[in-house]
Design a protein around this motif. Structure first.
Motif, mmCIF file in Angstrom:
data_model
loop_
_atom_site.group_PDB
_atom_site.id
_atom_site.type_symbol
_atom_site.label_atom_id
_atom_site.label_comp_id
_atom_site.label_asym_id
_atom_site.label_seq_id
_atom_site.Cartn_x
_atom_site.Cartn_y
_atom_site.Cartn_z
ATOM 1 N N ALA A 203 -10.779 46.070 -10.589
ATOM 2 C CA ALA A 203 -10.633 47.329 -9.851
ATOM 3 C C ALA A 203 -11.993 47.878 -9.439
ATOM 4 O O ALA A 203 -12.144 48.456 -8.352
ATOM 5 N N VAL A 204 -12.999 47.690 -10.279
ATOM 6 C CA VAL A 204 -14.359 48.118 -9.917
ATOM 7 C C VAL A 204 -14.876 47.289 -8.760
ATOM 8 O O VAL A 204 -15.456 47.808 -7.800
ATOM 9 N N ARG A 205 -14.674 45.966 -8.824
ATOM 10 C CA ARG A 205 -15.154 45.073 -7.764
ATOM 11 C C ARG A 205 -14.517 45.399 -6.423
ATOM 12 O O ARG A 205 -15.148 45.266 -5.376
ATOM 13 N N LYS A 206 -13.261 45.845 -6.439
ATOM 14 C CA LYS A 206 -12.564 46.180 -5.196
ATOM 15 C C LYS A 206 -12.869 47.596 -4.729
ATOM 16 O O LYS A 206 -12.380 48.026 -3.688
ATOM 17 N N GLY A 207 -13.673 48.336 -5.494
ATOM 18 C CA GLY A 207 -14.034 49.689 -5.096
ATOM 19 C C GLY A 207 -12.954 50.713 -5.341
ATOM 20 O O GLY A 207 -13.005 51.818 -4.798
ATOM 21 N N ILE A 208 -11.961 50.370 -6.163
ATOM 22 C CA ILE A 208 -10.864 51.304 -6.449
ATOM 23 C C ILE A 208 -11.323 52.378 -7.422
ATOM 24 O O ILE A 208 -10.963 53.552 -7.293
ATOM 25 N N ILE A 209 -12.096 51.990 -8.420
ATOM 26 C CA ILE A 209 -12.623 52.917 -9.418
ATOM 27 C C ILE A 209 -14.106 52.663 -9.598
ATOM 28 O O ILE A 209 -14.627 51.634 -9.167
ATOM 29 N N THR A 210 -14.796 53.603 -10.229
ATOM 30 C CA THR A 210 -16.216 53.439 -10.491
ATOM 31 C C THR A 210 -16.433 52.715 -11.814
ATOM 32 O O THR A 210 -15.564 52.697 -12.681
ATOM 33 N N ALA A 211 -17.609 52.131 -11.960
ATOM 34 C CA ALA A 211 -17.932 51.440 -13.210
ATOM 35 C C ALA A 211 -17.944 52.421 -14.384
ATOM 36 O O ALA A 211 -17.503 52.082 -15.490
ATOM 37 N N LYS A 212 -18.429 53.636 -14.142
ATOM 38 C CA LYS A 212 -18.474 54.627 -15.209
ATOM 39 C C LYS A 212 -17.068 55.003 -15.650
ATOM 40 O O LYS A 212 -16.772 55.110 -16.845
#
Length: 281
Positions: A203-212
């Motif tokens: 989900a982070v890689r797809k830009g859906i959520i932030t790493a934090k």
């Protein structure tokens, strides 16, 4: 139900719940050498001519005889004072949530009653969700200034946001339970291929959520880390980190519901997601 009864319920299990912690800090505002007081003589009928401390002010606001315009004027001043910087602004922000504690208690207890065997941890989690919705709406109202249009609706808007946050959390939990039932019919070999950490990383890689946001979800939901420890590690306030977790989980639920995030995508990319550089930590 009186608020004092809610206090007793929140501490009956010997656990200091989030709302009880807020209640203690709120009461402490009036127990110090210089109590936190508000000037109310110019805010309408039914209020003292002399400054009144915030605990006594809350009792006044609960009186049915106090008119909506006067009640709205008090809330408007609360939000104005909460915009101050430094320690004074922090005190008034605490006063804002302290004023809303009777309503927040009702919302939390109502949703806790929907869980048949709610543990103390469940009740504490519900209260944190309710507080998160309250603070998220409070921040939005401060940012856009819409509360100035109709100050009498300030408490209703804040409590309705807390209600929505609880309802959304229970909806997400229901979807998770449905997914778990569906996964029972998936061969074990396939289930093992997609781990929660991989789903977050993808989900982070797809830009859906932030790493934090993914890190907070992983630490608290998967590893059971207390939010206080997360706050110590990441900095910032517990409220802001909790709101980030709430937004992250909403985005994940929305992405799964819309098909932007599917188990097939994760399965196709699980080998890359297993690499050390892609792990959520």
């Amino acid at each position: 139900m009186a608020f004092d009864e809610g206090d007793r319920d929140m501490t009956a299990a010997g656990v200091l719940y989030p709302l009880e912690q807020v209640a203690r800090e709120f009461r402490a505002l009036t127990e110090r050498p210089v109590p936190l007081e508000m000037k109310t003589a110019d805010l309408g009928e039914g209020l003292p001519d002399e400054p009144v401390d915030v605990v006594a002010l809350r009792a006044l606001l609960l009186r049915p005889a106090l008119g909506h315009p006067t009640r709205g004027a008090v809330w408007a001043r609360l939000l104005e004072l909460a915009e101050l910087g430094g320690r004074e602004g922090q005190d008034w922000r605490l006063a804002v949530v302290g004023m809303a504690l009777p309503g927040l208690t009702r919302v939390s207890m109502r949703w806790a009653q929907t869980v048949r065997t709610a543990s103390p941890e469940d009740r504490a989690e519900i209260q944190m969700i309710v507080l998160g919705g309250f603070w998220e709406q409070f921040a939005a109202m401060q940012a856009d200034g819409t509360w100035r249009r109709d100050p009498s609706r300030i408490p209703a808007r804040l409590l309705w946001a807390a209600e929505r946050a609880a309802r959304a959390a229970f909806t997400r939990a229901s979807r998770v339970r449905e997914t778990e039932v569906e996964l029972e019919h998936v061969p074990a070999a396939q289930r093992e291929r997609v781990q929660p950490e991989q789903l977050l990383a993808f989900a982070v890689r797809k830009g859906i959520i932030t790493a934090k946001g993914a890190r907070i979800v992983a630490w608290t939901r998967l590893n059971g880390m207390p939010m206080a420890e997360v706050t110590r590690l990441l900095g910032g306030s517990r409220e802001s980190l909790f709101m980030l977790r709430t937004r992250t989980e909403r985005k994940l639920a929305g992405a799964i519901a819309s098909g932007r995030l599917s188990s097939e995508d994760v399965e196709l990319n699980f080998e890359r997601l297993d690499r050390a550089g892609n792990c959520v930590s």
